[in-house]
Design an enzyme around this catalytic site. Structure first.
Site, PDB file in Angstrom:
ATOM      1  N   ASP A   1      -5.053  -6.914  10.039  1.00 29.74           N
ATOM      2  CA  ASP A   1      -6.429  -7.487  10.995  1.00 29.74           C
ATOM      3  C   ASP A   1      -6.827  -8.698  10.037  1.00 29.74           C
ATOM      4  O   ASP A   1      -8.648  -9.287  10.543  1.00 29.74           O
ATOM      5  CB  ASP A   1      -7.772  -6.357  11.292  1.00 29.74           C
ATOM      6  CG  ASP A   1      -8.816  -6.015   9.919  1.00 29.74           C
ATOM      7  OD1 ASP A   1      -8.082  -6.175   8.776  1.00 29.74           O
ATOM      8  OD2 ASP A   1      -9.394  -5.299   9.940  1.00 29.74           O
TER       9      ASP A   1
ATOM     10  N   HIS B   1       0.779  -1.144  -0.225  1.00 28.35           N
ATOM     11  CA  HIS B   1       0.285  -0.062  -0.622  1.00 28.35           C
ATOM     12  C   HIS B   1       1.104   1.275   0.081  1.00 28.35           C
ATOM     13  O   HIS B   1       0.845   0.784   0.930  1.00 28.35           O
ATOM     14  CB  HIS B   1      -0.918   0.021   0.980  1.00 28.35           C
ATOM     15  CG  HIS B   1      -1.700  -1.188   1.208  1.00 28.35           C
ATOM     16  ND1 HIS B   1      -2.720  -1.773   2.291  1.00 28.35           N
ATOM     17  CD2 HIS B   1      -2.656  -2.279   0.648  1.00 28.35           C
ATOM     18  CE1 HIS B   1      -3.289  -2.843   2.697  1.00 28.35           C
ATOM     19  NE2 HIS B   1      -3.806  -2.613   1.440  1.00 28.35           N
TER      20      HIS B   1
ATOM     21  N   GLU C   1      -2.390  -9.021  -0.790  1.00 29.29           N
ATOM     22  CA  GLU C   1      -2.545  -7.487  -0.550  1.00 29.29           C
ATOM     23  C   GLU C   1      -1.535  -8.642   0.690  1.00 29.29           C
ATOM     24  O   GLU C   1      -1.978  -9.490   1.820  1.00 29.29           O
ATOM     25  CB  GLU C   1      -3.949  -8.000   0.272  1.00 29.29           C
ATOM     26  CG  GLU C   1      -3.717  -6.589   1.151  1.00 29.29           C
ATOM     27  CD  GLU C   1      -5.086  -6.053   1.555  1.00 29.29           C
ATOM     28  OE1 GLU C   1      -6.172  -6.125   1.769  1.00 29.29           O
ATOM     29  OE2 GLU C   1      -5.420  -4.644   1.473  1.00 29.29           O
TER      30      GLU C   1
ATOM     31  N   TYR D   1      -8.369   6.862   2.985  1.00 26.79           N
ATOM     32  CA  TYR D   1      -9.080   6.387   1.690  1.00 26.79           C
ATOM     33  C   TYR D   1     -10.053   7.461   0.936  1.00 26.79           C
ATOM     34  O   TYR D   1     -10.280   7.705   0.017  1.00 26.79           O
ATOM     35  CB  TYR D   1     -10.486   5.543   2.290  1.00 26.79           C
ATOM     36  CG  TYR D   1     -10.123   4.119   2.746  1.00 26.79           C
ATOM     37  CD1 TYR D   1      -9.492   3.412   1.845  1.00 26.79           C
ATOM     38  CD2 TYR D   1      -9.993   4.347   3.871  1.00 26.79           C
ATOM     39  CE1 TYR D   1      -8.820   2.051   1.507  1.00 26.79           C
ATOM     40  CE2 TYR D   1      -9.287   2.651   3.943  1.00 26.79           C
ATOM     41  CZ  TYR D   1      -9.106   2.184   3.035  1.00 26.79           C
ATOM     42  OH  TYR D   1      -8.688   0.376   4.210  1.00 26.79           O
TER      43      TYR D   1
ATOM     44  N   ASP E   1      -8.463   1.168  -4.084  1.00 22.50           N
ATOM     45  CA  ASP E   1      -9.858   0.743  -2.904  1.00 22.50           C
ATOM     46  C   ASP E   1     -10.513   2.117  -3.423  1.00 22.50           C
ATOM     47  O   ASP E   1     -10.278   3.106  -2.461  1.00 22.50           O
ATOM     48  CB  ASP E   1      -9.170   0.378  -1.831  1.00 22.50           C
ATOM     49  CG  ASP E   1     -10.267  -0.862  -1.183  1.00 22.50           C
ATOM     50  OD1 ASP E   1     -11.579  -0.776  -1.498  1.00 22.50           O
ATOM     51  OD2 ASP E   1      -9.996  -1.173   0.054  1.00 22.50           O
TER      52      ASP E   1
ATOM     53  N   HIS F   1     -13.474   1.849  -1.791  1.00 22.43           N
ATOM     54  CA  HIS F   1     -13.324   1.298  -0.059  1.00 22.43           C
ATOM     55  C   HIS F   1     -15.746   1.584  -0.427  1.00 22.43           C
ATOM     56  O   HIS F   1     -16.341   2.118   0.695  1.00 22.43           O
ATOM     57  CB  HIS F   1     -13.134   1.372   0.799  1.00 22.43           C
ATOM     58  CG  HIS F   1     -12.713   1.180   1.886  1.00 22.43           C
ATOM     59  ND1 HIS F   1     -13.380   0.814   3.077  1.00 22.43           N
ATOM     60  CD2 HIS F   1     -11.708   0.254   1.798  1.00 22.43           C
ATOM     61  CE1 HIS F   1     -12.710   0.045   4.171  1.00 22.43           C
ATOM     62  NE2 HIS F   1     -11.471   0.239   3.638  1.00 22.43           N
TER      63      HIS F   1
ATOM     64  N   GLU G   1     -10.603  -1.593  -6.743  1.00 18.64           N
ATOM     65  CA  GLU G   1     -11.301  -2.182  -5.819  1.00 18.64           C
ATOM     66  C   GLU G   1     -12.457  -2.118  -5.326  1.00 18.64           C
ATOM     67  O   GLU G   1     -13.086  -0.949  -4.867  1.00 18.64           O
ATOM     68  CB  GLU G   1     -10.398  -2.416  -4.616  1.00 18.64           C
ATOM     69  CG  GLU G   1     -10.860  -3.914  -3.462  1.00 18.64           C
ATOM     70  CD  GLU G   1      -9.882  -4.128  -2.257  1.00 18.64           C
ATOM     71  OE1 GLU G   1      -8.891  -3.075  -2.499  1.00 18.64           O
ATOM     72  OE2 GLU G   1     -10.435  -4.546  -1.064  1.00 18.64           O
TER      73      GLU G   1
ATOM     74  N   HIS H   1      -8.214 -10.708   0.845  1.00 21.43           N
ATOM     75  CA  HIS H   1      -8.134  -9.913   1.517  1.00 21.43           C
ATOM     76  C   HIS H   1      -6.880 -10.007   2.966  1.00 21.43           C
ATOM     77  O   HIS H   1      -6.848 -11.085   3.716  1.00 21.43           O
ATOM     78  CB  HIS H   1      -9.144  -9.465   2.863  1.00 21.43           C
ATOM     79  CG  HIS H   1      -9.710  -8.481   3.359  1.00 21.43           C
ATOM     80  ND1 HIS H   1     -10.171  -8.378   4.618  1.00 21.43           N
ATOM     81  CD2 HIS H   1      -9.265  -7.346   2.616  1.00 21.43           C
ATOM     82  CE1 HIS H   1     -10.117  -6.713   5.174  1.00 21.43           C
ATOM     83  NE2 HIS H   1      -9.351  -5.762   3.909  1.00 21.43           N
TER      84      HIS H   1
END
Ligand code: MG
Length: 402
Positions: free
Chosen positions: A312, A127, A335, A158, A206, A208, A232, A308
């Site tokens: 997390d 990223h 990713e 984002y 992304d 999002h 994405e 993904h």
């Protein structure tokens, strides 16, 4: 003596602050034979722990852990109401732990149980962020120089942050998002990245799920000249049928689905060929068993996998992603958040994957080849703080998806 499950427990730990991880450990009647799985629903970890310890344990104790398929079906069917994120994560933790045990019992890494490697390692994407197009390009170049070939580009997280919000008086606190400012910025960012970093690097982005359907279509058309590897989460899962319009509007590869819970959400997208990459968070769909089936379903439809892989997902979950990547011919990209370099993660977990020349490798030990130090894990307590980025609002104050 046949192998049976003796205990099932959940280990909650947060080696990276604000990132609650849940790992399931299944122990057996065989000395030293146990398995680990990822059950991480970071924003709501305590109900997952309860589901594992109050329900999965009583279902599984006394059963043969190597009957993974039957045990998975028992876990999924036994609650009658199914396919929610809490139970799917609890099932995932147990499912992966049983694959780990099966591999250890047979003396083979899990990827061998699935037919063996079709590639030695998985290419990964990193990223890059920045507050200006040039700053993003500079960070993309750092990854290129470090050997990565795929980079996700975002401007200001984002995006959509602006000083020109016309928010009504007394509007609540939150993360305000301005779609117009975001949509103006993204094509400028990609123009700068292509100009400065060249044509060889693969670029990703992304959205999002933050745009209206027509704005998502406008943005897809606007970034078409920059030849993205994928765009994405242009829209949320509830807007699934809009993907037909998006697909027709622009020749931009579409990645979708870190929020999918249920086959009813992803099957139409695959059957109708509206997406190019399926992005599931594999604990969220119930673990490695359904993810493996999903990858196989995608193959004849020309849909590739891009599981993904943020911070997390626990290290156990990342390793499960990689074992799937290694055996899947229609794998697309993985990713990568760089968790394996963090000292707190290295303190709690052993057998971590490693990166070389932009590819992630796993070890060849039986099972997943990863272990957890439970005493060290206790040092890093989870908390129930609400992450602020999930409190997204539109300029008029409306609460929206983050
Ligand atoms: Mg995403």
């Amino acid at each position: 003596m046949s192998t049976i499950i003796k205990s099932v427990k959940a280990i909650a730990t947060a080696p990276q602050r604000g990132c609650n991880l849940v790992i399931v450990k299944i122990d057996t009647n065989q000395q030293g034979l146990y398995g680990l799985g990822c059950a991480t629903f970071t924003q709501r970890h305590t109900p997952v722990v309860t589901a594992v310890e109050d329900y999965m344990e009583q279902l599984l104790v006394g059963r043969d852990p190597t009957n993974v398929e039957d045990n998975w079906n028992v876990m999924m069917n036994s609650s009658y109401w199914r396919n929610g994120p809490v139970l799917n994560n609890a099932i995932s933790g147990c499912d992966m732990a049983m694959w780990d045990i099966l591999g250890k019992e047979l003396g083979a890494p899990v990827y061998k149980l699935w037919g063996g490697k079709v590639r030695e390692a998985a290419p990964v994407y990193r990223h890059a962020d920045g507050l200006t197009p040039e700053a993003v390009a500079e960070n993309v170049q750092k990854y290129i120089d470090a050997g990565y070939q795929y980079v996700r580009c975002q401007m200001g997280g984002y995006g959509g942050r602006t000083n020109y919000l016309r928010t009504p008086e007394n509007s609540p606190d939150g993360m305000y998002f301005d779609a117009l400012s975001y949509m103006r910025g993204v094509p400028k960012m990609f123009e700068a990245v292509r100009r400065i970093c060249g044509e060889e690097v693969e670029l990703l982005h992304d959205i999002h799920e933050r745009l209206t359907p027509i704005d998502a279509i406008r943005l897809a058309k606007a970034v078409e000249p920059y030849r993205l590897f994928f765009l994405e989460d242009a829209l949320p899962p509830e807007m699934g049928f809009w993907f037909e319009k998006l697909r027709d509007a622009a020749a931009v590869p579409i990645a979708m689905g870190e929020l999918y819970n249920n086959p009813l959400e992803y099957m139409p997208m695959i059957q109708n060929r509206w997406i190019d990459f399926v992005r599931c968070h594999i604990s969220q769909i119930g673990g490695a068993t359904p993810a493996r089936k999903l990858a196989i379903i995608c193959e004849p439809f020309g849909v590739r996998t891009a599981w993904h892989g943020p911070g997390d997902v626990s290290p156990v979950g990342h390793v499960a992603n990689l074992h799937l990547d290694l055996v899947t011919p229609n794998f697309g990209i993985q990713e990568w958040c760089g968790f394996e370099t963090r000292p707190e993660i290295q303190e709690v977990f052993t057998g971590l994957p490693w990166i070389k020349d932009g590819h992630a490798f796993v070890n060849d030990k039986p099972g997943w080849g990863i272990d957890i130090d439970e005493e060290k894990a206790k040092k890093y307590q989870c908390t129930n703080e609400q992450p602020r980025w999930l409190l997204a609002r539109l300029p008029d104050g409306t609460s929206v998806k983050a």
